[in-house]
Design an enzyme around this catalytic site. Structure first.
Site, PDB file in Angstrom:
ATOM      1  N   GLY A  11       0.809  -1.213  -0.007  1.00 19.78           N
ATOM      2  CA  GLY A  11       0.014  -0.191   0.063  1.00 19.78           C
ATOM      3  C   GLY A  11       0.894   1.216  -0.030  1.00 19.78           C
ATOM      4  CB  ALA A  22      16.253  10.391   1.660  1.00 20.57           C
ATOM      5  NE  ARG A  72      -2.059  -4.414  -1.837  1.00 21.25           N
ATOM      6  CZ  ARG A  72      -1.699  -4.035  -0.731  1.00 21.25           C
ATOM      7  NH1 ARG A  72      -0.744  -4.606   0.262  1.00 21.25           N
ATOM      8  NH2 ARG A  72      -2.245  -2.864  -0.113  1.00 21.25           N
ATOM      9  CG  ASP A 103       3.740  -7.102   7.319  1.00 23.21           C
ATOM     10  OD1 ASP A 103       3.056  -6.801   6.533  1.00 23.21           O
ATOM     11  OD2 ASP A 103       3.432  -7.542   8.338  1.00 23.21           O
ATOM     12  CB  THR A 125       2.794   0.332   5.894  1.00 26.70           C
ATOM     13  OG1 THR A 125       1.513  -0.095   6.149  1.00 26.70           O
ATOM     14  CG2 THR A 125       3.543   0.211   7.321  1.00 26.70           C
ATOM     15  CB  ILE A 126      -0.835   4.444   6.757  1.00 23.30           C
ATOM     16  CG1 ILE A 126      -2.139   3.619   6.334  1.00 23.30           C
ATOM     17  CG2 ILE A 126      -0.528   5.570   5.314  1.00 23.30           C
ATOM     18  CD1 ILE A 126      -3.544   4.059   6.078  1.00 23.30           C
ATOM     19  CG  ASP A 127      -2.005  -0.518   8.030  1.00 24.25           C
ATOM     20  OD1 ASP A 127      -2.642   0.327   8.231  1.00 24.25           O
ATOM     21  OD2 ASP A 127      -1.698  -1.528   7.237  1.00 24.25           O
ATOM     22  CG  ASP A 129       1.630  -3.358  10.176  1.00 24.05           C
ATOM     23  OD1 ASP A 129       2.426  -2.590   9.310  1.00 24.05           O
ATOM     24  OD2 ASP A 129       0.666  -4.001   9.272  1.00 24.05           O
ATOM     25  NE  ARG A 171      -5.139  -5.431   6.083  1.00 26.71           N
ATOM     26  CZ  ARG A 171      -4.524  -5.059   4.865  1.00 26.71           C
ATOM     27  NH1 ARG A 171      -5.161  -5.217   3.829  1.00 26.71           N
ATOM     28  NH2 ARG A 171      -3.157  -4.734   4.908  1.00 26.71           N
ATOM     29  N   GLY A 185     -10.228  12.532  21.327  1.00 24.03           N
ATOM     30  CA  GLY A 185     -10.884  12.388  22.454  1.00 24.03           C
ATOM     31  C   GLY A 185     -12.364  11.420  22.436  1.00 24.03           C
ATOM     32  CE  LYS A 213     -19.275  11.597  26.525  1.00 27.36           C
ATOM     33  NZ  LYS A 213     -18.191  12.806  26.640  1.00 27.36           N
ATOM     34  CD  GLU A 222      -9.104  -1.809   7.333  1.00 29.48           C
ATOM     35  OE1 GLU A 222      -9.882  -1.711   6.412  1.00 29.48           O
ATOM     36  OE2 GLU A 222      -7.733  -1.566   7.316  1.00 29.48           O
TER      37      GLU A 222
HETATM   38  P1  ATP Z   1       0.774  -2.829   3.409  1.00 30.42           P
HETATM   39  O1  ATP Z   1       1.036  -3.127   5.110  1.00 30.42           O
HETATM   40  O2  ATP Z   1       0.486  -1.319   3.138  1.00 30.42           O
HETATM   41  O3  ATP Z   1      -0.144  -3.724   3.011  1.00 30.42           O
HETATM   42  P2  ATP Z   1       2.786  -4.729   2.414  1.00 30.42           P
HETATM   43  O4  ATP Z   1       4.221  -4.387   1.917  1.00 30.42           O
HETATM   44  O5  ATP Z   1       2.427  -5.562   3.506  1.00 30.42           O
HETATM   45  O6  ATP Z   1       2.280  -3.160   2.586  1.00 30.42           O
HETATM   46  P3  ATP Z   1       1.703  -6.948   0.755  1.00 30.42           P
HETATM   47  O7  ATP Z   1       0.815  -6.737  -0.254  1.00 30.42           O
HETATM   48  O8  ATP Z   1       1.596  -7.841   1.872  1.00 30.42           O
HETATM   49  O9  ATP Z   1       1.692  -5.192   1.383  1.00 30.42           O
HETATM   50  O10 ATP Z   1       3.196  -7.209   0.126  1.00 30.42           O
HETATM   51  C1  ATP Z   1       3.570  -6.385  -1.065  1.00 30.42           C
HETATM   52  C2  ATP Z   1       4.298  -7.304  -1.980  1.00 30.42           C
HETATM   53  O11 ATP Z   1       5.444  -7.790  -1.493  1.00 30.42           O
HETATM   54  C3  ATP Z   1       3.392  -8.642  -2.526  1.00 30.42           C
HETATM   55  O12 ATP Z   1       2.300  -8.244  -3.467  1.00 30.42           O
HETATM   56  C4  ATP Z   1       4.508  -9.404  -3.161  1.00 30.42           C
HETATM   57  O13 ATP Z   1       4.983  -9.025  -4.433  1.00 30.42           O
HETATM   58  C5  ATP Z   1       5.631  -9.191  -2.003  1.00 30.42           C
HETATM   59  N1  ATP Z   1       5.526 -10.261  -1.016  1.00 30.42           N
HETATM   60  C6  ATP Z   1       4.626 -10.449  -0.093  1.00 30.42           C
HETATM   61  N2  ATP Z   1       4.805 -11.524   0.812  1.00 30.42           N
HETATM   62  C7  ATP Z   1       6.146 -12.256  -0.056  1.00 30.42           C
HETATM   63  C8  ATP Z   1       6.625 -13.425   0.321  1.00 30.42           C
HETATM   64  N3  ATP Z   1       6.207 -14.332   1.413  1.00 30.42           N
HETATM   65  N4  ATP Z   1       7.672 -13.682  -0.581  1.00 30.42           N
HETATM   66  C9  ATP Z   1       8.058 -12.914  -1.621  1.00 30.42           C
HETATM   67  N5  ATP Z   1       7.356 -11.747  -1.675  1.00 30.42           N
HETATM   68  C10 ATP Z   1       6.364 -11.464  -1.106  1.00 30.42           C
END
Ligand code: ATP
Length: 319
Positions: A11, A22, A72, A103, A125-127, A129, A171, A185, A213, A222
């Site tokens: 994302g 940078a 993706r 991740d 990532t905005i999450d 996480d 998520r 708040g 209140k 979500e």
């Molecule tokens: P967000 O947190 O915003 O969803 P993200 O990086 O976690 O970002 P994903 O869709 O999970 O988003 O992963 C991005 C891309 O990374 C996937 O579309 C794929 O190309 C690659 N990827 C994900 N998992 C694997 C894996 N196990 N092995 C190799 N490539 C991967």
């Protein structure tokens, strides 16, 4: 190392452009060539790779999204796809790669590292996480976007004396909900880490109403449930009518905050330094305002740190 590549994946997040800038400028400053890989790992497999100059990243520090585009790519999860990507890097003479993403993107970087190709992950990532960092690029901007929406909805909630349910992104991690709920708040915050008990939430709302209140804000991540589902359950439990607002993709866009731009600039520069030192299989992050790096493999074994103290505080302040 003479030539490095950079891609954005998963994302999009505000501040990714500042990180790309940078990486490119730091690399050129130190005499390296930088190549932009467009459309994430799918662009890598397709060989959609172009050389980036100082001017290629001009006038982007303030822009949301990513000039390299993101995608993706299921194919990159396979060994065959990874080998194709590796081949493209080698064809261009690229010796190290910087992957900006979440991740999932880190797993792609790990796969290339396992094929002995030096890769550095930057958390974008905005999450918020990703383990290995206190903050990810884009989180602060998304948080402020959500907060702005909460403040606006609060005006209507107050005027019409209503309870509003605001559904936000998150998520698996509730940081956007927790931080925006605390800053805005909110009376109740539902996050995946602590989904909350409906009866307890209903009791708190009713208690608030008893003491006069007339409006409330409930933030739902979500990953817990949809705002609409929660509104129905709350009505069944209490009879309270609510209005639901789903913020959706506005949370992902917009001009990055100063915090995200500075963070992205620092992390991008650090990633280049690591490659120049001949390091790979690392991810950069920030802890207590220090830029750090950690083994990519160990990061992917860990869970994201949940800030229990912040959650407790939000409960204490929303009595
Ligand atoms: P967000 O947190 O915003 O969803 P993200 O990086 O976690 O970002 P994903 O869709 O999970 O988003 O992963 C991005 C891309 O990374 C996937 O579309 C794929 O190309 C690659 N990827 C994900 N998992 C694997 C894996 N196990 N092995 C190799 N490539 C991967």
């Amino acid at each position: 190392m003479r030539k490095i590549g950079v891609l954005t994946s998963g994302g999009d997040a505000p501040g990714m452009n500042a990180a790309i800038r940078a990486v490119v400028r730091k690399a050129i400053f130190h005499g390296l060539e930088t190549y932009g890989i467009y459309q994430g790992f799918s662009g890598l497999i397709a060989g959609n790779i172009k050389k980036l100059e100082v001017g290629s990243v001009g006038d982007i520090i303030h822009r949301g999204g990513t000039i390299l585009h993101s995608a993706r790519c299921e194919q990159f999860k396979t060994k065959e796809g990874q080998l194709q990507g590796l081949e493209q890097l080698k064809n261009k003479g690229i010796e190290g790669l910087i992957v900006i993403g979440g991740d999932g993107s880190y797993m792609g970087a790990r796969a290339l590292s396992e094929l002995e190709f030096p890769c550095i992950g930057i958390p974008g990532t905005i999450d918020n996480d990703i383990p290995g960092t206190q903050y990810t690029i884009g989180f602060d901007t998304a948080l402020n976007t959500v907060l702005d929406a909460i403040d606006k909805i609060r005006d209507t909630a107050t005027s019409h004396e209503r309870t509003f349910i605001i559904e936000v992104m998150g998520r698996d991690a509730g940081d956007i909900a927790l931080w925006s709920g605390l800053a805005g708040g909110a009376e109740t915050i539902l996050i995946p880490e602590i989904p909350g008990d409906l009866k307890d939430i209903a009791r708190r709302l009713e208690k608030g109403m008893e003491r006069g209140k007339k409006h409330s804000i409930i933030i739902v991540a979500e990953g817990v449930t949809t705002g609409t589902d929660f509104a129905a359950k709350l009505k069944e439990e209490t009879g309270i009518e609510t209005r639901v607002s789903v913020l959706g993709h506005i949370q992902r866009g917009g001009s990055p905050t100063a915090f995200d731009r500075v963070l992205a600039s620092r992390l991008g520069a650090k990633a280049v330094e690591l490659l120049m030192e001949g390091k790979g299989g690392r991810a950069v992050g920030i802890y207590k305002d220090e830029i750090v790096d950690e083994d990519l493999f160990s990061i992917l074994e860990k869970a994201h740190d949940f800030n229990q103290n912040l959650y407790t505080l939000s409960k204490e302040l929303s009595i």
